[in-house]
Structure formats: C-alpha cells, structure tokens
Design a protein around this motif. Sequence first.
Motif, PDB file in Angstrom:
ATOM      1  N   PHE A  26       0.841  -1.183  -0.052  1.00 57.34           N
ATOM      2  CA  PHE A  26      -0.182   0.103   0.100  1.00 57.34           C
ATOM      3  C   PHE A  26       0.800   1.270   0.008  1.00 57.34           C
ATOM      4  O   PHE A  26       0.397   2.393  -0.642  1.00 57.34           O
ATOM      5  CB  PHE A  26      -0.955  -0.025   1.400  1.00 57.34           C
ATOM      6  CG  PHE A  26      -2.196  -0.892   0.935  1.00 57.34           C
ATOM      7  CD1 PHE A  26      -3.290  -0.293   0.281  1.00 57.34           C
ATOM      8  CD2 PHE A  26      -2.074  -2.119   1.815  1.00 57.34           C
ATOM      9  CE1 PHE A  26      -4.285  -1.167   0.282  1.00 57.34           C
ATOM     10  CE2 PHE A  26      -3.405  -2.904   1.720  1.00 57.34           C
ATOM     11  CZ  PHE A  26      -4.455  -2.253   0.935  1.00 57.34           C
ATOM     12  N   ARG A 141      -7.373   0.972   4.120  1.00 56.32           N
ATOM     13  CA  ARG A 141      -7.454   2.535   4.011  1.00 56.32           C
ATOM     14  C   ARG A 141      -6.476   3.224   4.920  1.00 56.32           C
ATOM     15  O   ARG A 141      -6.095   4.352   4.685  1.00 56.32           O
ATOM     16  CB  ARG A 141      -8.820   2.738   4.476  1.00 56.32           C
ATOM     17  CG  ARG A 141      -9.927   2.382   3.236  1.00 56.32           C
ATOM     18  CD  ARG A 141     -11.237   3.047   3.608  1.00 56.32           C
ATOM     19  NE  ARG A 141     -11.874   2.475   4.931  1.00 56.32           N
ATOM     20  CZ  ARG A 141     -12.473   1.243   5.136  1.00 56.32           C
ATOM     21  NH1 ARG A 141     -12.823   0.553   4.058  1.00 56.32           N
ATOM     22  NH2 ARG A 141     -12.901   0.898   6.243  1.00 56.32           N
ATOM     23  N   SER A 144      -3.073   3.526   2.978  1.00 56.95           N
ATOM     24  CA  SER A 144      -3.124   4.399   1.740  1.00 56.95           C
ATOM     25  C   SER A 144      -3.478   5.796   2.347  1.00 56.95           C
ATOM     26  O   SER A 144      -2.571   6.676   1.746  1.00 56.95           O
ATOM     27  CB  SER A 144      -4.475   3.813   0.953  1.00 56.95           C
ATOM     28  OG  SER A 144      -4.103   2.548   0.336  1.00 56.95           O
ATOM     29  N   ASP A 145      -4.209   6.061   3.323  1.00 57.37           N
ATOM     30  CA  ASP A 145      -4.536   7.311   3.625  1.00 57.37           C
ATOM     31  C   ASP A 145      -3.690   8.159   4.404  1.00 57.37           C
ATOM     32  O   ASP A 145      -3.522   9.238   4.660  1.00 57.37           O
ATOM     33  CB  ASP A 145      -6.309   7.453   3.894  1.00 57.37           C
ATOM     34  CG  ASP A 145      -6.949   7.097   2.866  1.00 57.37           C
ATOM     35  OD1 ASP A 145      -6.618   7.034   1.670  1.00 57.37           O
ATOM     36  OD2 ASP A 145      -8.148   6.524   3.104  1.00 57.37           O
ATOM     37  N   LYS A 148       0.967   5.980   3.721  1.00 54.60           N
ATOM     38  CA  LYS A 148       1.598   6.393   2.671  1.00 54.60           C
ATOM     39  C   LYS A 148       1.983   8.020   2.488  1.00 54.60           C
ATOM     40  O   LYS A 148       3.089   8.205   2.167  1.00 54.60           O
ATOM     41  CB  LYS A 148       0.854   5.922   1.409  1.00 54.60           C
ATOM     42  CG  LYS A 148       1.580   6.213   0.048  1.00 54.60           C
ATOM     43  CD  LYS A 148       0.681   5.561  -1.166  1.00 54.60           C
ATOM     44  CE  LYS A 148       1.407   5.577  -2.411  1.00 54.60           C
ATOM     45  NZ  LYS A 148       1.119   5.140  -3.636  1.00 54.60           N
ATOM     46  N   ASP A 365      -4.612   3.173  -4.786  1.00 60.33           N
ATOM     47  CA  ASP A 365      -3.200   3.591  -4.277  1.00 60.33           C
ATOM     48  C   ASP A 365      -2.005   3.162  -5.172  1.00 60.33           C
ATOM     49  O   ASP A 365      -1.299   3.572  -5.399  1.00 60.33           O
ATOM     50  CB  ASP A 365      -3.356   2.643  -2.900  1.00 60.33           C
ATOM     51  CG  ASP A 365      -1.826   2.959  -2.168  1.00 60.33           C
ATOM     52  OD1 ASP A 365      -1.584   4.044  -1.888  1.00 60.33           O
ATOM     53  OD2 ASP A 365      -0.856   2.000  -2.481  1.00 60.33           O
ATOM     54  N   ARG A 366      -2.282   2.017  -5.769  1.00 61.66           N
ATOM     55  CA  ARG A 366      -1.342   1.405  -6.869  1.00 61.66           C
ATOM     56  C   ARG A 366      -1.421   1.988  -8.465  1.00 61.66           C
ATOM     57  O   ARG A 366      -0.592   1.559  -9.142  1.00 61.66           O
ATOM     58  CB  ARG A 366      -1.534   0.057  -6.801  1.00 61.66           C
ATOM     59  CG  ARG A 366      -1.361  -0.767  -5.601  1.00 61.66           C
ATOM     60  CD  ARG A 366       0.091  -0.349  -4.679  1.00 61.66           C
ATOM     61  NE  ARG A 366       1.234  -0.721  -5.488  1.00 61.66           N
ATOM     62  CZ  ARG A 366       2.511  -0.277  -5.176  1.00 61.66           C
ATOM     63  NH1 ARG A 366       2.712   0.338  -4.275  1.00 61.66           N
ATOM     64  NH2 ARG A 366       3.620  -0.590  -6.020  1.00 61.66           N
TER      65      ARG A 366
END
Length: 500
Positions: A26, A141, A144-145, A148, A365-366
């Motif tokens: 992620f 989530r 990712s949120d 990252k 995300d990717r």
Amino acid sequence: MGKHTVLHLLRVIIEMAVFTLLTWLFVDYGMTVPSLAAKLAKVQLLPAAMAFAMTVFIIWLIVTLVFGRIYCSTVCPLGAFQDIMARLPRLGRRVGSRWHYHYSPALTGLRFVSLFIVVLSIVLGISAVTMLLDPFSIYGRFASDILKPLWGYILNVWNDMNSLPQVKITVASVLGLVIATVTMLVVGALAFKNGRTFCNTVCPVGTTLSFISRYSVFRIDIDTDKCIQCRKCEHRCKASCIDMESHVVDTSRCVVCFDCLSDCPNDAIRYTFNRHQLSIPLMQRVKDPVAGSTAGMDIDRRRFITVGAIAAASPLIVKGAKVAGKVAVATASRLHRNLVPVAPPGARTRREFLDRCTGCGLCVDRCPQKVLKVSLDEYGLLRALHPVMDYDASWCVYDCTLCSNLCPTNALSPLTISEKHLSRVGLACVDIDLCISYSEGVSCGACSRRCPTGAISMVSSVTSGHGPHPSIDASKCVGCGSCQYVCPARPKAIKVGGID
C-alpha cells in the motif's frame, strides 16, 4: 528453547513478514513490491468470499478446522496491528496488574448480530457496511490514507526534494481520511486496553472462523493435574478466552497466538489434539456428564456438519441472492449532465462491481497514472469510497492492467493487455457547442491525436460555417479518457460516460 517458544517465535515471524509485505504493497511509491504481496492480498478471507474464490475460502475453513484461528494471528494485517498496539503498554508487563488480561464471557449475541448485518448488507448491496467492518479494507485505507502520505513526507525530507506525486484534496479523500483515522483509533484503543476485542466482537471474519475453530483438531488445552493456578496464561491471553475457574479455553475466540504457552511455568497449558478429561470446550451444557456424554457428542457432530455446510455454501447463497435481485443500470447518455461514473477496467457489470468491492483502496493506491480516485456520491452515498475514474485529473493507460490484477475481491476481473484493449469501460460523447475547433474555428484536434484506438476523427461541414469537430466511432472507443483529459475547452467539450 522449548517447543512452545519455537511455535510462538515462528508465528510472530510469519505475522510480521505478512504484515510488512501488505503494508509495503500500500505505501510503496516505486512500484517495486514483490508479487508475493499481491498474492497475500488475494488470500484474505472476506475479499476471497466476495470474489467467490471457493478454493481459497474452503482452504481457510479446513486450516481453521485443523489448527484453529491461525488466520487471525498470521495473515490478517489488522490482527498484526492490534498485536502491536496491545504490546505497547505491556512491554514491561511485570510493573503491575493494570495491563494484565482477564477472562471475559463471550459476547455471542453481538458477534452474531454483527455477522448478520454484514451478510444482509452484502445481499442488499449496501457495501458501506462491509467496507467499514472488513479487517483487510480497514487496514488498507489506513495504509493508503495515513501511512503512505507519511512515508512520502519522510522520503522528501530524507532526500531533500519534493518529487513525489502531490495528492489532490477532495471531499471524498477527506472523508476517507476521517473514516480511516476514526476506525483505526477505535480499533487501536480497544487493542491497547483489551487486546483482540474487535476480532471477537464485531469482526465478520473472526465470527465466521469461530464457527469452525470451536471444533478444531489442534487446540489450546489445560492439564488440570499440572496447573498451579498462577494465572499467568490468563493474564497473557489477549483474546480473554482462558477461564481459570473452570480450566477451559474458549477455542471459538482463541486466535492461536501461543503467547500463553511460553508463560506457563509448569507446562500445564499445551497446543495439542489430546484434550484433558476435565476440559469442556466452549463450556457447553451437559445434562448428564456420564450417561449423556454420547448424546452430547452426537449433538456436537450434527452442529458441526450444519455449521460447516452453511459456511461452505454462504458465498453461493449470497451470489444467488445477487443474481435474483439484479436490476438494470442506466447507461451513458450523450448529454454531459446525464453521464454516469466510469468504473475501473475489469468490472463486468456496475452492480456486480459495487457489490463485490469492499473499498480497500488498493487499486486507487497502486494506479500508476492516478486516474482512479475514491468516490463520494458518484455511485450514491451508500457506495461511497469505491474507486471511480477521474478523467479530468488523468487518463487510463491503454496497456496498463495493474488495478484489475491486484483486486482481491474479484470486483475487477484480471485482464491481460490484449483483453484490456477490447474491454470498454465507457464511451466518449461530444458537445460540439463547447468544442473550440467548432465554435471558434481554432485548429485543435487534441482529442483525435491522443486517442489510442483511432476512435476520434475530426469532421467538418462545409455548409455549417463552423470549424471541424470530433466524431466518435463507438465501435472503437474503449473509454480510456485520454480525450477528456487533453481537451482544452472549459468546460470540457468531450467527456466519457460509464456503460454497463
């Protein structure tokens, strides 16, 4: 080093390795994640059930039947996060009893109600519920949120640069950040204080596996002849499932972490297929311990067969309910105001895509082109935080199949590059009154030059008194969004609408 310590150490190594790979999947910016990480995402239980991946689903049921809930203590990333949070206040566990765990009765009613709500929401297509309770989506989530962007900031500071992609702030992204933060704060706080409370109360995966784990071949068992009532095992059990008053381990809640084994000073608690005579699994009611033992075993067998059959057939039942309740979805209109949102490539139908997607955010995300964003109300508020194409921000690369091949729930079918070329996700339509070539006579044609399939041509009418305008060949358009992205007109003269 005893065999119990080896079991515990091996379990921790596997858990941390899986947790690291999934987190890397992620948060990585460089697209360098090994293929094993993507495969680990596809063996998560609820996404596998949503994808009707019966092989994965049944394998996990068999593994649970043999070894107990090792899924929860090795493969689930949210379980690893809870173990980390639970460990923080107990690093110096001898400082006092404040952070010791204690046995608590199972909240069976709450667990069943939670599972019923999740299953009902899947049948009715209310994916917001599944999105909020699926452990893999919750952690996805969060990674990712929160993780990252934090990792990107660290990289920028470390390298003294600002070259990483900038995140576009939208209402949907803010909503996703708020949901991820609140969810992880709640789960983390519960784990910090009480260990695996989330897993054994509201998690649909934990409840599903608990039906099977109560009958597991290998289990944690207490030898009452050796037990000295020191309660070290109870104080170490983060599932709060060891009842030292009755010398019983509730195997439906035990996550097989092996923490209790290494703490016992007298080797009285073991992971074994042999059950001590005085141990009564699950504290089940026995009318007559002697004469009624055979009848009790027969009842248990019938319960096991019934529960196993329901668990194995549940994905098919849900699939049948979806097919029976399938409704027509509006297709794209040529009027821009009526265009419907575009789903990512690999979606077979809009309804099936929305029903299976759990909003884990992995595809968003990717996505290397950053054309995918999380939805707000594009699909309706009950479908918020699902991936949707944003062609004003970017376009879908013609040869890219990353999102469809990463999707763990099979909401997006895996595509080859040749299949992607034939897979239509949308259809472009033109409002010629907005086209600067047509209305202003400016030589543009950006959409025609950018189209990878040659679906757009510039045509003119000698009698209209206007310049050339784009014409769409619907048989060639795949809805990649390149035309919409490069259109210089404001508002856009060419837009792509979703189809079903």
